[in-house]
Write an enzyme that holds these catalytic residues in place. Structure first.
Site, PDB file in Angstrom:
ATOM      1  N   CYS A  86       0.813  -1.220   0.000  1.00 28.65           N
ATOM      2  CA  CYS A  86       0.000   0.000   0.000  1.00 28.65           C
ATOM      3  C   CYS A  86       0.847   1.271   0.000  1.00 28.65           C
ATOM      4  O   CYS A  86       0.316   2.368  -0.175  1.00 28.65           O
ATOM      5  CB  CYS A  86      -0.938   0.008   1.194  1.00 28.65           C
ATOM      6  SG  CYS A  86      -2.102  -1.362   1.214  1.00 28.65           S
ATOM      7  N   HIS A 357      -9.186   3.957  -1.484  1.00 29.91           N
ATOM      8  CA  HIS A 357      -7.867   3.358  -1.267  1.00 29.91           C
ATOM      9  C   HIS A 357      -7.463   2.458  -2.439  1.00 29.91           C
ATOM     10  O   HIS A 357      -7.382   1.236  -2.295  1.00 29.91           O
ATOM     11  CB  HIS A 357      -7.894   2.575   0.049  1.00 29.91           C
ATOM     12  CG  HIS A 357      -6.583   1.989   0.467  1.00 29.91           C
ATOM     13  ND1 HIS A 357      -5.350   2.501   0.075  1.00 29.91           N
ATOM     14  CD2 HIS A 357      -6.296   0.903   1.260  1.00 29.91           C
ATOM     15  CE1 HIS A 357      -4.389   1.762   0.601  1.00 29.91           C
ATOM     16  NE2 HIS A 357      -4.934   0.790   1.312  1.00 29.91           N
TER      17      HIS A 357
END
Length: 412
Positions: A86, A357
């Site tokens: 991420c 996200h």
């Protein structure tokens, strides 16, 4: 050491883009960043392209950046593919900053793009399965879930529907925090309610509906103490930045007064520690390095974007970064200290929970927001008088913490 600037930023809306490809999203974000900087494609000397899941979702491995950028006419320059969970996009920015700072280039592109939303839900959720040690899954899961021992989840507080195992792990971290500091589910809900409120003012956010603490608590449970609005969604999107030095800035056609300085940028990987030994958490270590590099202190920060894959993440990171006292991240949110108008606004974009996200683009999405804040161009979500802005972007799991974290300080 040369001053490094971000001269331009661009970002697509984050959300569900089933009809668009990685190439389409990349083109939109890069074109916006080039236009913002007054930069021609021919002026780019190299590019760092972040993506984490296209290999899993589409089978496109190895040359993702070369293909995505060539499709929009960017070719013949070094292109480096960056995959760092991420934290991929912030890592791409880190590498661009390092290249410019070293003198190897004057104008560099950092871009992150991700296509995660799919009608194939099993494949979509399986995209996260490689973000920890696949050779040690059961031991890793047991070690991480053990953090939540001592706080018993109430009956009916776990979802019967499929969800990422990482939500169980965030929940265990939340229960550890509850056990150590007495934080409450209502305080985690205050973080989520704050961020959903912030996102109302962000036209690029995936979710733009305000929620109260009571609504967050009453929402479908995921894994105690997490309810659905406390979680980041699965998202598509892209974001980009044009990074340059003073010489490069002079060659651009944009308004140089809108350029933002990179005060510091550090990349940190984790190490073995006990779950409750938060003094040695990788984000705390990275924060010490970052503040020293920039010559500032936590109290100098005016606004922050942190990695709130869940509301619990924001509570932890706000403490580890020194923005609030240890153990008081939830209490600070409950008091309004981290909301717009509060002492230290955190995630004015809506954060991952509301803005979205798309994991290979998330870090540069944070940078987009902070550059916008530093320019005073954030409209109704503007934090007054911003001079120093902080981004924290983490990824993966190793041991009892993230596998990697990238922190960036920006200033005017």
């Amino acid at each position: 050491m040369d001053t490094v600037f971000i001269a331009g930023v661009g970002m697509t809306p984050f959300g569900r883009h089933l009809g668009q490809s990685v190439k389409d999203l990349t083109r939109q974000a890069v074109q916006a960043a080039l236009q913002d900087a007054g930069c021609e494609r021919a002026q780019l000397q190299s590019a760092f392209f972040a993506n984490a899941t296209q290999g899993h979702m589409e089978g496109q491995h190895m040359v993702r950046g070369q293909l995505a950028l060539r499709s929009m006419g960017i070719a013949g320059i070094p292109v480096v593919n960056v995959e760092n969970a991420c934290a991929s996009a912030s890592t791409a920015l880190h590498l661009a900053v390092q290249q410019v700072r070293s003198g190897a280039a004057d104008i560099v592109l950092a871009v992150g793009a991700e296509k995660m939303v799919s009608e194939d839900k099993a494949r979509m959720f399986a995209a996260f399965d490689g973000a920890w040690d696949v050779h040690d899954v059961q031991a890793s899961k047991a070690r991480l879930l053990a953090m939540g021992e001592g706080v018993t989840p109430p009956a009916g507080s776990q979802s019967p529907r499929p969800y990422s195992v990482f939500m169980d792990i965030y929940a265990a971290m939340g229960r550890l925090h509850m056990g150590l500091y007495g934080s409450t589910q209502a305080q985690f809900a205050a973080v989520a309610a704050k961020n959903h409120g912030h996102s109302v003012h962000n036209p690029l956010a995936q979710y733009r509906e305000a929620m109260s603490v009571e609504q967050v608590l009453a929402a479908p449970p995921i894994s105690y103490p997490i309810t659905l609005p406390m979680c980041s969604p699965v998202s598509d999107g892209a974001a980009a930045a044009i990074v340059c030095n003073a010489a490069g800035l002079k060659r651009l056609q944009g308004n140089a007064s809108r350029a933002v300085r990179v005060l510091g940028c550090v990349l940190q990987t984790g190490s073995d520690r006990a779950a409750d030994n938060l003094q040695n958490h990788l984000v705390r270590k990275a924060a010490h390095r970052l503040y020293a590099q920039a010559g500032v202190a936590p109290q100098d920060v005016n606004v922050a974007e942190v990695h709130d894959a869940t509301a619990i993440g924001e509570v932890l990171q706000s403490e580890l970064l020194g923005l609030v006292p240890e153990g008081q991240g939830g209490l600070a949110a409950e008091r309004g200290e981290t909301a717009l108008g509060g002492r230290i606004p955190i995630n004015p974009s809506g954060g991952l929970e509301s803005k979205g996200h798309p994991i290979g683009a998330t870090g540069l999405g944070q940078v987009f927001e902070l550059v916008t804040q530093l320019r005073g161009e954030a409209g109704s979500r503007q934090v007054p008088g911003v001079r120093i802005a902080l981004a924290e972007n983490g990824g993966g799991l190793a041991g009892v913490e993230e596998a990697v974290a990238c922190l960036t300080l920006l200033g005017r």
